[in-house]
Design a protein around this motif. Structure first.
Motif, short mmCIF file in Angstrom:
data_model
loop_
_atom_site.label_atom_id
_atom_site.label_comp_id
_atom_site.label_asym_id
_atom_site.label_seq_id
_atom_site.Cartn_x
_atom_site.Cartn_y
_atom_site.Cartn_z
N LYS A 81 1.07 -1.27 0.06
CA LYS A 81 -0.17 -0.23 0.08
C LYS A 81 1.00 1.24 -0.01
O LYS A 81 0.46 2.28 -0.83
CB LYS A 81 -0.70 0.08 1.32
N GLN A 82 1.83 1.14 0.90
CA GLN A 82 2.77 2.43 0.99
C GLN A 82 3.46 2.62 -0.48
O GLN A 82 3.62 3.89 -1.04
CB GLN A 82 3.94 2.22 2.13
N GLU A 83 3.89 1.73 -0.90
CA GLU A 83 4.60 1.59 -2.39
C GLU A 83 3.59 2.31 -3.29
O GLU A 83 4.23 3.25 -4.04
CB GLU A 83 5.05 0.34 -2.84
N ILE A 84 2.48 1.91 -3.47
CA ILE A 84 1.61 2.42 -4.29
C ILE A 84 1.34 3.88 -4.09
O ILE A 84 1.35 4.60 -4.94
CB ILE A 84 0.42 1.52 -4.52
N LEU A 85 1.02 4.22 -2.84
CA LEU A 85 0.64 5.63 -2.63
C LEU A 85 1.80 6.56 -2.95
O LEU A 85 1.73 7.56 -3.40
CB LEU A 85 0.32 5.74 -1.18
N GLN A 86 3.21 6.18 -2.65
CA GLN A 86 4.13 6.93 -3.01
C GLN A 86 4.40 7.14 -4.47
O GLN A 86 4.47 8.29 -5.03
CB GLN A 86 5.50 5.90 -2.34
N GLN A 87 4.29 6.10 -5.32
CA GLN A 87 4.13 6.37 -6.69
C GLN A 87 3.02 7.14 -7.20
O GLN A 87 3.09 7.80 -8.29
CB GLN A 87 4.01 4.81 -7.33
N MET A 88 1.85 7.26 -6.30
CA MET A 88 0.84 8.37 -6.92
C MET A 88 1.05 9.63 -6.13
O MET A 88 0.25 10.51 -6.55
CB MET A 88 -0.50 7.84 -6.15
N ASN A 89 2.29 9.77 -5.75
CA ASN A 89 2.78 11.17 -5.33
C ASN A 89 1.75 11.93 -4.17
O ASN A 89 1.73 12.98 -4.15
CB ASN A 89 2.63 12.14 -6.48
N VAL A 90 1.71 10.89 -3.15
CA VAL A 90 0.74 11.32 -2.00
C VAL A 90 2.11 11.83 -0.99
O VAL A 90 3.23 11.11 -1.02
CB VAL A 90 0.05 10.09 -1.42
#
Ligand SMILES: Cc1cc2nc3c(=O)[nH]c(=O)nc-3n(C[C@H](O)[C@H](O)[C@H](O)COP(=O)(O)O)c2cc1C
Ligand SMILES: Nc1ncnc2c1ncn2[C@@H]1O[C@H](COP(=O)(O)OP(=O)(O)O)[C@@H](O)[C@H]1O
Length: 312
Positions: A81-90
């Motif tokens: 989850k953290q990796e994906i959110l990081q990639q989404m520029n959160v």
């Protein structure tokens, strides 16, 4: 992305926090519906020159409320989850650890502590999001609790093939092994990350198909028992391969123990202790009990052919 682990009560002071536009939800899977919502928060943050944030919960509230009886497995374990959110520029991730007291907060107390208290100026949530004791706060009555401190955007239901995209729908498809349909709802391939452990040392020497056995990650949901076409990410390279989720019924010494193993095509090197990421692409067949290893070897050769063709 900066991550903050909070519980109730948290000790962060809103006055020291930047103003944010925040998405809130459990977001298991970060499927296409979740993505719309999170993208919206990032977009509004950009327009308003604020930081973007996601507020989520971990572990799943049911683990706390049922006093540890339920063991929850996630489509996206926290790290993913953290990796994906990081990639989404959160910019900021607030992970709230649920507790008994938190579950009893009134909607107003929840909003005061976790929304106004974290200096959130705009909240983005799904049409069916609820908060506060027994979920009595929701996106229809949230204005009553905002104290004029923030405004909000409600994201309507996102569907595919006339059915709502939801974590439950994805879990059901996983139970059926339909990873291709799961990938459609996720908008990316489902992944499983783990470390290579030692198996029975049978794959390479006896069968001619070495299989990297992955440590079972108790937090991650697996597709049903069966054989799958997969891609393997290892050290920035991507390989094709075939994976088995099962109990190897052909060999009775493995009986009952679930294993996740993968034979990587066009690869020949030691992988013990290394971390691999499997992407699930297609269900190929059910696991079978063969009369002997010669028959299993013939089937493996056939699976390899099928899967190489599938990727071509
Ligand atoms: C693509 C693939 C398909 C498999 N299919 C079966 C199967 O149908 N039945 C079965 O008993 N074991 C199956 N296996 C598991 C093998 O029995 C197992 O990989 C082999 O015994 C090696 O085990 P080891 O890595 O512990 O040495 C399969 C494994 C792979 C990689
Ligand atoms: N193409 C490959 N696919 C998977 N594992 C491979 C491959 N080539 C070499 N290996 C290595 O061989 C090991 C698997 O061999 P195997 O005989 O099945 O032993 P084990 O039972 O310990 O898994 C893997 O863990 C990895 O270190």
């Amino acid at each position: 992305m900066r991550t903050f682990e909070l519980t109730y009560p948290h000790t962060l002071s809103g006055v020291d926090m930047p103003e944010t536009v925040s998405a809130i939800g459990f977001f298991d899977g970060i499927h296409k519906g979740h993505q719309q919502l999170i993208k919206k928060a990032v977009e509004i943050a950009r327009e308003r020159n604020m930081e973007s944030a996601v507020i989520t919960f971990h572990p799943h509230p049911s683990v706390i409320l049922k006093k540890g009886i339920e063991h929850v497995q996630y489509i996206t374990p926290l790290r993913e989850k953290q990796e994906i959110l990081q990639q989404m520029n959160v910019d900021r991730l607030y992970i709230i650890k649920f507790n008994e007291e938190l579950s009893k907060l009134s909607p107003q107390a929840f909003i005061d502590h976790f929304i106004i208290g974290l200096n959130i100026k705009h909240l983005v949530a799904g049409f069916d999001y609820s908060f506060g004791h027994k979920g009595s706060g929701n996106m229809q009555n949230i204005a009553e609790y905002s104290r004029g401190e923030f405004d909000y955007t409600v994201i309507e239901k996102v569907s595919l093939d006339d059915e709502k995209i939801s974590s439950t729908r994805i879990r059901n498809l996983l139970k059926q092994g339909d990873v291709a349909a799961v990938n459609q709802l996720l908008g990316r391939p489902l992944k499983y990350t783990s470390t290579v452990i030692r198996g029975a040392k049978r794959g390479g020497p006896e069968l001619g198909y070495p299989t990297a056995n992955l440590r079972i990650n108790e937090e991650a949901l697996l597709p049903k028992i069966g054989i799958y076409a997969v891609k393997i990410r290892y050290k920035n390279a991507i390989y094709e391969g075939m994976a088995s989720v099962g109990t190897n019924p052909t060999f009775k010494e493995d009986k009952g123990n679930l294993s996740v193993e993968v034979n990587i095509f066009d690869y020949n090197n030691d992988l013990y202790g290394e971390e691999l990421q499997i992407e699930w692409h297609e269900f190929i067949r059910d696991e079978k009990k063969f009369a002997g290893k010669e028959e299993l070897i013939a089937q493996l050769a056939d699976d390899e052919k099928t899967i190489r063709n599938y990727f071509r």
